[in-house]
Design a protein around this motif. Sequence first.
Motif, mmCIF file in Angstrom:
data_model
loop_
_atom_site.group_PDB
_atom_site.id
_atom_site.type_symbol
_atom_site.label_atom_id
_atom_site.label_comp_id
_atom_site.label_asym_id
_atom_site.label_seq_id
_atom_site.Cartn_x
_atom_site.Cartn_y
_atom_site.Cartn_z
ATOM 1 N N GLN A 3 19.169 -4.196 55.924
ATOM 2 C CA GLN A 3 19.237 -5.608 55.544
ATOM 3 C C GLN A 3 19.747 -6.410 56.724
ATOM 4 O O GLN A 3 20.722 -6.006 57.376
ATOM 5 N N LEU A 4 19.104 -7.530 56.981
ATOM 6 C CA LEU A 4 19.422 -8.347 58.141
ATOM 7 C C LEU A 4 19.869 -9.728 57.692
ATOM 8 O O LEU A 4 19.213 -10.343 56.836
ATOM 9 N N VAL A 5 20.953 -10.214 58.272
ATOM 10 C CA VAL A 5 21.468 -11.533 57.934
ATOM 11 C C VAL A 5 21.710 -12.307 59.221
ATOM 12 O O VAL A 5 22.533 -11.893 60.052
ATOM 13 N N GLU A 6 21.011 -13.433 59.350
ATOM 14 C CA GLU A 6 21.162 -14.287 60.531
ATOM 15 C C GLU A 6 22.203 -15.372 60.288
ATOM 16 O O GLU A 6 22.435 -15.792 59.148
ATOM 17 N N CYS A 22 22.528 -11.793 64.341
ATOM 18 C CA CYS A 22 21.837 -11.089 63.262
ATOM 19 C C CYS A 22 22.585 -9.785 63.033
ATOM 20 O O CYS A 22 22.619 -8.924 63.924
ATOM 21 N N SER A 95 14.152 -16.022 62.735
ATOM 22 C CA SER A 95 14.388 -14.802 61.956
ATOM 23 C C SER A 95 14.482 -13.597 62.877
ATOM 24 O O SER A 95 13.762 -13.519 63.880
ATOM 25 N N GLY A 119 15.044 -10.608 58.254
ATOM 26 C CA GLY A 119 16.079 -11.424 57.664
ATOM 27 C C GLY A 119 15.490 -12.672 57.036
ATOM 28 O O GLY A 119 14.277 -12.927 57.149
ATOM 29 N N GLN A 120 16.332 -13.465 56.397
ATOM 30 C CA GLN A 120 15.882 -14.669 55.706
ATOM 31 C C GLN A 120 15.686 -15.839 56.656
ATOM 32 O O GLN A 120 14.978 -16.794 56.324
#
Length: 128
Positions: A3-6, A22, A95, A119-120
């Motif tokens: 899971q990727l979160v920027e 990220c 992203s 990511g989002q």
Amino acid sequence: QVQLVESGGGLVQAGGSLRLSCVASGRAFSSYAMGWFRQAPGKEREFVAAISRSGGSSYYADYVKGRFTISRENVKNTVYLQMNSLKREDTAVYSCAAVLVQFSGSYYAISPSQYQYWGQGTQVTVSS
């Protein structure tokens, strides 16, 4: 599964700088080559920069070369995009993406279809 979160996006004046981060969850972050992409309203997603598993190899799109720098800290499960000398045309949702690489430490990918996880995104807006 990754899971990727920027984070790090925002509003900045032309000529300014931003650093995007990220963070990846899950194990073995160092097994993934990473990339940054962007998508502006009404346009297709485009490649920005990519980096190999170890960080020893990187590649940039011509329109950001010399202004943006991609880097990573595997101990922190984080990849960065330092953006300097920002232009209005850099305005987009940015992203990060990850692809598992098992055969080459210097491999990086530049096509969205090569990436497995996304990511989002984080919004970057450059004003004049």
